[in-house]
Design an enzyme around this catalytic site. Structure first.
Site, PDB file in Angstrom:
ATOM      1  N   HIS A 323      37.859  38.158 -40.781  1.00  0.00           N
ATOM      2  CA  HIS A 323      37.551  38.630 -39.433  1.00  0.00           C
ATOM      3  C   HIS A 323      38.424  37.959 -38.373  1.00  0.00           C
ATOM      4  O   HIS A 323      38.626  38.513 -37.303  1.00  0.00           O
ATOM      5  CB  HIS A 323      36.073  38.391 -39.095  1.00  0.00           C
ATOM      6  N   GLY A 324      38.902  36.769 -38.668  1.00  0.00           N
ATOM      7  CA  GLY A 324      39.749  36.098 -37.697  1.00  0.00           C
ATOM      8  C   GLY A 324      39.875  34.623 -38.003  1.00  0.00           C
ATOM      9  O   GLY A 324      39.049  34.055 -38.724  1.00  0.00           O
TER      10      GLY A 324
END
Lengths: 471, 297
Positions: A323-324
């Site tokens: 997701h990051g």
């Protein structure tokens, strides 16, 4: 371009569907595929013109890799696969993780490293993941290598290129081999699904964001009640935002005659974390199980419960990182990994059934807690928010909420919130609703009203971008 | 019913419902955006940013030949009491010059006002850019159906049924007194000036000039104790802003002209914002000065 924009709804979508429909009906199959690819590239470039060469480059690279892997045997096949996987991961890392790694290095070593100012390409996480699965499937000979046009249509397919659902080649390629033909029934289902998705996004998700945002902006200053309201506000916001987007993606594909895999199946009715992941972002869960968890567990010599737990934790931490590049995302993944491990141990060792209402409530609270990490700007704020959930002196004050959401506005969001809670806990999945709705005058009127209400919201200053666009 | 008929009915119904809603909203013309609104009276409901921005499209140019550009400091200055010109008060709570210039642009697009009064006060230039997601061109289409419009309808309904009071008059001035706050007696070494805001301030003056609008600068009164505390900062601020005015553009200094007002604490709710009674006195003083200088007949 957003699905919830008038440009998409009134211009791009009808034009693309008509062009594709006419070419699929009256022209050779190859031309229809070209029309689909052109429409998809136009759609992508309208969202991120600069990133278009990156998407095209990624398609070309994986097309060549797929062909080479499919034709190779033995060790060379293995090396080609490793090369293709490394190239894809490096490509993703360049845009997603390089700044984070260099930034952290700078902070620790005080070296002066110039951080590259690369714009984050739209949908990179989704189309890279899709192609990672494709090259692995090619190496296992579970799918044939695509021709260039089919591969380009598969990866750039505009309903799913930006935020999924993450589609496997074996699901999509057979549909792309011969241009799909839509019909009145598919269009009918698509209209219902699009209406529900649009309503979820522009009315429900944005209403929940109004109670989520103030709390997450000032986690140190909120009361216990506000902390619960804000955190659940975000949990519902992200559900309606992402599942609304997916509904619209599925509907858009149906207008063209294609079927995409479902991604959400009323996840807040789950009775365990395991069940939650069978209902939430289903295509990502399938990826984690098949392409992360299974290879990790295979790398252990024995399939013990302990090894399975370690594999689960690792796979979920990687999924969080996908997701990051932030500690909060890793914490989100790891927390869910922990939840799944507890589920596994309970099922295999304790074997005592938990009363259903208790299991449901515990799962919901756990999921809500994990989303605090997902939403918070950093770990410190996430901890502050978690701490605020515990009853303390400032228990029932609504001062911050009143300040952020004036009475007039509160009256406007209260109905969407009630509808949203009802839909999340008691309703069926959008796909099930759209399939079960009979074509009657009443359902036609209800659908038209749903679209009209959504259009009023779209025409307002409340419309926000999709949460998952940044992944 | 077969799916084909159902699809046609849904699309037709959606178009019909949307068109009906848009036509009704067009006819209701709640923000005075469409058609001829000359001689009509419009009030601000709900969001003053959306409303005043949309009034700038048609209502203000059709009915007013003067404007007052300011922040919350001038929110209760009833420009309806200025004689010889119909002046609309564009002041908004928390507004900076960038936001005010968005409305001025709309007004100038349709009509060149005879006169524009512009406040000379640090708050206007402390920040630049939009402070909210409102006041953009989407608001125009929102007048045909949007959440903002529904909220405005709701607000009017509440006023009509005596649930809340109307705070604005047709001149855009508020008659509710600003909230009484604790006087902040902390001295400022200097006032923050955003370079972007200073540019916007200069741009507004330039656009008004090129439209042939007479410009009048107004230094609003500040309670004397507060002013003395920040005297240096104020003088430094004036030295940055006043040179933007041309020699033929008068600046009315109410700080010096209204000595009695600034010395009486009861005229201020927080040292800066005027009570309604004092605001009336200020408007009368401005009116007198404009006539005295021959700017208004």
């Amino acid at each position: 371009m957003l699905f919830n924009s008038f440009h998409f709804l009134l211009l791009f979508l009808p034009l693309a569907c008509i062009a594709y429909y006419l070419s699929a009906h009256y022209l050779p199959a190859r031309v229809a595929k070209v029309v689909l690819v052109v429409a998809s590239l136009v759609f992508y470039s309208l969202g991120s013109q600069k990133a278009l060469p990156l998407l095209v480059g990624s398609i070309l690279l994986n097309y060549v890799a797929g062909k080479a892997i499919h034709g190779a045997t033995g060790v060379s096949k293995r090396y080609l696969l490793i090369g293709a996987l490394t190239a894809n991961i490096a490509f993703l890392a360049c845009f997603k993780y390089v700044n984070f790694v260099l930034g952290s290095l700078t902070a620790f070593t005080h070296w002066k490293i110039a951080l590259p100012n690369w714009e984050f390409p739209l949908g990179i996480s989704f189309f890279t993941l899709q192609q990672l699965m494709y090259v692995v499937d090619c190496s296992e000979a579970s799918v044939p290598a695509n021709d260039l046009l089919t591969h380009a249509a598969f990866v750039s397919f505009f309903p799913s290129v930006i935020s999924g659902p993450i589609t496997r080649a074996r699901q999509m390629i057979p549909q792309l081999e011969q241009p799909a033909m839509t019909d009145a029934e598919k269009i009918s289902q698509g209209i219902k699904l699009f209406a529900i998705g649009l309503f979820k996004k522009v009315v429900l998700a944005d209403a929940f964001s109004r109670i989520a945002d103030p709390g997450f902006a000032q986690p140190a200053a909120i009361s216990t009640l506000e902390a619960w309201a804000s955190s659940f506000g975000y949990t519902f916001q992200i559900y309606f935002d992402f599942s609304g987007y997916t509904d619209m993606a599925l509907a858009t594909a149906l207008f063209l005659g294609y079927t995409l895999p479902i991604n959400f199946n009323v996840p807040f009715r789950s009775h365990s974390v395991t069940e939650f992941w069978q209902r939430w972002h289903i295509t990502l869960s399938n990826f984690i199980t098949t392409y992360l968890y299974t290879p990790i567990i295979k790398s252990f010599k024995k399939g013990t419960l302990l090894n399975s737990s370690v594999a689960t934790l690792l796979a979920m931490a990687i999924a969080g990182l996908w997701h990051g590049p932030a500690a909060t995302f890793i914490a989100f993944g790891t927390l869910h990994g922990g939840g799944l491990v507890v589920n596994q141990w309970w099922r295999r060792k304790i074997k005592r059934p938990i009363p259903k209402p208790l299991a449901w409530a515990a799962t919901l609270v756990f999921v809500n807690l994990a989303f605090i990490f997902f939403r918070s700007t950093d770990m410190a704020n996430a901890w502050r928010m978690c701490a605020a959930l515990w009853p303390r002196q400032n228990l029932l004050s609504l001062a911050l909420m009143r300040q952020a959401v004036p009475l007039g506005e509160a009256l406007l969001i209260v109905i969407p919130i009630i509808v949203g809670v009802f839909m999340a806990f008691l309703g069926s999945s959008s796909t099930a609703v759209s399939q079960s709705m009979k074509p009657t005058l009443v359902t036609a009127f209800a659908t038209a009203c749903l679209i009209l209400i959504s259009m009023i919201y779209m025409n307002s200053n409340t419309a926000k971008q999709f949460v998952y666009f940044r992944f | 019913m077969n799916p084909r008929s159902w699809n046609i009915i849904v699309i037709a119904l959606t178009v019909l419902l949307a068109a009906t809603a848009a036509i009704l909203d067009y006819e209701r013309n709640f923000f005075g955006v469409f058609g001829d609104v000359k001689g009509q009276r419009y009030l601000v409901y709900d969001n003053e940013r959306t409303t005043k921005y949309l009034f700038g499209y048609n209502y203000i140019p059709s009915n007013f030949d003067g404007i007052l550009i300011g922040s919350s400091i001038s929110r209760n200055w009833n420009t309806g009491e200025i004689t010889g010109v119909r002046m609309y008060n564009l002041s908004m709570d928390g507004a900076n010059i960038s936001e005010e210039s968005l409305i001025v642009d709309q007004v100038l697009h349709r009509r060149h006002p005879k006169i524009a009064i512009i406040l000379i006060f640090p708050y206007l230039t402390e920040t630049s850019g939009r402070k909210s997601g409102f006041m953009n061109t989407q608001e125009y289409w929102g007048a045909l159906g949007s959440v903002q419009l529904l909220r405005a309808y709701g607000h009017k309904w509440l006023i009509d049924h005596g649930k809340v009071r109307e705070d604005f008059n047709e001149f855009g001035a508020r008659d509710d007194e600003p909230p009484h706050g604790q006087p902040n007696l902390q001295a400022h070494a200097e006032f923050v000036i955003d370079p972007g805001a200073l540019n916007d301030y200069s741009d507004v003056l330039a656009r008004l000039r090129s439209s042939g609008t007479k410009i009048v600068g107004v230094i609003p009164p500040t309670e004397i104790e507060h002013w003395n505390l920040d005297r240096g900062a104020y003088l430094a601020y004036y030295s940055r802003v006043l040179p933007m005015f041309h020699a033929d553009e008068p600046v009315i200094n109410l700080q010096t002209d209204l000595e009695i007002v600034v010395k009486d604490k009861s005229n201020f709710v927080d040292g800066y914002h005027l009570s309604n009674a004092a605001a009336q006195e200020v408007v009368h003083a401005i009116n007198a000065r404009l006539h005295q200088d021959g700017l208004l007949q």
